[in-house]
Write an enzyme that holds these catalytic residues in place. Structure first.
Site, PDB file in Angstrom:
ATOM      1  N   ARG A  40      65.016 -77.643 151.619  1.00 25.97           N
ATOM      2  CA  ARG A  40      64.090 -78.776 151.693  1.00 25.97           C
ATOM      3  C   ARG A  40      63.500 -79.134 150.323  1.00 25.97           C
ATOM      4  O   ARG A  40      63.090 -80.275 150.118  1.00 25.97           O
ATOM      5  CB  ARG A  40      62.979 -78.495 152.704  1.00 25.97           C
ATOM      6  CG  ARG A  40      63.441 -78.693 154.146  1.00 25.97           C
ATOM      7  CD  ARG A  40      62.345 -78.398 155.133  1.00 25.97           C
ATOM      8  NE  ARG A  40      62.662 -78.920 156.462  1.00 25.97           N
ATOM      9  CZ  ARG A  40      61.884 -78.764 157.509  1.00 25.97           C
ATOM     10  NH1 ARG A  40      60.736 -78.098 157.405  1.00 25.97           N
ATOM     11  NH2 ARG A  40      62.228 -79.278 158.676  1.00 25.97           N
ATOM     12  N   GLY A 346      62.736 -81.455 164.851  1.00 23.01           N
ATOM     13  CA  GLY A 346      62.041 -82.345 165.786  1.00 23.01           C
ATOM     14  C   GLY A 346      62.184 -83.808 165.408  1.00 23.01           C
ATOM     15  O   GLY A 346      62.379 -84.672 166.264  1.00 23.01           O
TER      16      GLY A 346
HETATM   17  C1  3PG Z   1      59.338 -79.005 160.656  1.00 26.30           C
HETATM   18  O1  3PG Z   1      59.571 -77.933 160.090  1.00 26.30           O
HETATM   19  O2  3PG Z   1      59.833 -79.294 161.765  1.00 26.30           O
HETATM   20  C2  3PG Z   1      58.504 -80.021 159.968  1.00 26.30           C
HETATM   21  O3  3PG Z   1      58.134 -79.582 158.703  1.00 26.30           O
HETATM   22  C3  3PG Z   1      57.301 -80.373 160.815  1.00 26.30           C
HETATM   23  O4  3PG Z   1      56.497 -79.248 161.009  1.00 26.30           O
HETATM   24  P1  3PG Z   1      55.566 -79.158 162.300  1.00 26.30           P
HETATM   25  O5  3PG Z   1      56.481 -79.043 163.482  1.00 26.30           O
HETATM   26  O6  3PG Z   1      54.690 -77.968 162.108  1.00 26.30           O
HETATM   27  O7  3PG Z   1      54.772 -80.456 162.375  1.00 26.30           O
END
Ligand code: 3PG
Ligand code: MG
Length: 371
Positions: A40, A346
């Site tokens: 990332r 997500g």
């Molecule tokens: C992830 O790793 O999915 C993103 O950085 C978002 O993080 P979060 O699910 O804690 O909002």
């Protein structure tokens, strides 16, 4: 829908300060706290280099983990700052945004602090674009704004799957919970030719077909929903026909689609791996999200490895959603063979499901956005 403002849509940046929202939420080694995978961070470099090439000073910000709105040394940005300093010298990095409750609360006071002294805003945090948090949706209200290279590419690839996939389009979903993925399953069934389902969530579907599932994971309250999906999709949903289980004597065994009493299904079986590979091999577009089994345990990695291999070998356009499936592809050494490994877990599912995300909406409303 108007297109996203891109880096080229920003005013001249020579001598200007640019706030860069990145997703530097990298996995950390549980014992040492060191960065376990810097994908990332590397993924943000094209945007950083472009901005620096224009003469801008880049001030980056990100969340890391899920601290509860207060400073927590476990989630300090120090390791990220050190790695970023090696990869992109001269970039400032703010402290973890989630150390302030204003970030997740989308507090205008917190937004005002973030944008103070900044001349422009760039969002390259695809992995967090589904969160309507202060650093994602706030700055475009007052600053000229743009999607960075990574964000723009992720959106192009994922919306391309949703809107004009080359066919046959095969989606492969795994992971433990059906309930987490219902929205995306519904959306995918509207566009894919075949939906292959493995992982813990396949047992709720197998139960819906009337199979016994032994001690395997099952969301009883989702069985009716799975029945509906199977009824609507017919043979476009492909489920495992054999299962690798741990039996009551802690022995690993392969059984058919009916899991005996006392056994727990932890991977798809080899016959299913072969069927899944054939379906994937014939595809011209593949989207894969979620492991086929408990791949962290070598006894139950074969299904996920087989699927990762099939995706890597597929001559069509192949996309892997972030999180566990990207980690699995990398662990088995197939990530280089995949056309697009998303940095968002997500976020990629939500974009496929809804076709838009709060972070993208905010950018399209910026004053410099194209009409
Ligand atoms: C992830 O790793 O999915 C993103 O950085 C978002 O993080 P979060 O699910 O804690 O909002
Ligand atoms: Mg390919």
């Amino acid at each position: 829908m108007p297109r996203l403002p891109l880096l080229e849509d920003l005013p001249p940046l020579d001598g200007k300060r640019v706030l860069l929202r990145a997703d530097f939420n990298v996995p950390l080694d549980k014992t040492t706290g060191a960065i376990a995978d810097d994908l990332r961070i590397r993924a943000a470099l094209p945007t950083i280099q472009w901005l620096q090439g224009q003469g801008a000073t880049v001030v980056a910000c990100s969340h890391l983990g899920r601290p509860k709105g207060a400073p927590d040394p476990t989630y300090s940005m120090d390791p990220v700052r050190a790695r970023l300093g090696e990869l992109a010298p001269g970039v400032e990095l703010l402290e973890n945004l989630r150390f302030d409750p204003g970030e997740e609360g989308n507090d205008p006071v917190f937004v005002a602090r973030l944008v103070e002294g900044m001349d422009a805003y760039v969002d390259d945090a695809f992995g967090a674009a589904h969160r309507a948090h202060a650093s994602i949706v706030g700055p475009p209200q007052t600053l000229p704004s743009a999607a960075g290279r990574l964000l723009a590419r992720e959106v192009e690839v994922l919306l391309g799957l949703r809107n004009q996939p080359r066919r046959p389009f095969v989606a492969v979903l795994g992971g433990s919970k059906v309930s987490d993925k219902l929205g995306v399953i519904d959306a995918l069934l509207g566009v894919v030719d075949t939906l292959v389902i493995g992982g813990g969530m396949c047992f709720t579907f197998l139960a819906a077909q009337g199979h016994s599932i032994g001690d395997s994971l099952c969301e009883r309250d989702q069985v009716d929903t799975c029945k509906r999906l199977l009824g609507e999709a017919g043979d476009r949903i492909v489920l495992p026909e054999d299962i690798r289980v741990l039996d009551p004597r802690d022995q690993v065994r392969d059984v058919g689609a009916d899991v005996p009493e006392g056994c727990k299904g932890l991977d798809i079986g080899p016959y299913s791996g072969a069927i899944f590979s054939d379906v994937i091999g014939d595809a011209r577009t593949v989207f894969w999200n979620g492991p086929m089994g408990v791949f962290e345990d070598p006894r139950f990695e074969a299904g996920t490895r087989t699927v990762a291999h099939a995706v890597a070998e597929c001559s069509g356009f192949t996309v892997v959603g972030g999180g566990d499936s990207a980690a699995a592809a990398a662990q088995f050494g197939f990530d280089k063979e995949i056309d697009h490994v998303s940095t968002g877990g997500g976020a990629s599912l939500e974009l496929l499901e809804l076709g838009d995300l709060p972070g993208l909406e905010a950018l399209r409303k910026a004053s410099n956005a194209p009409e």
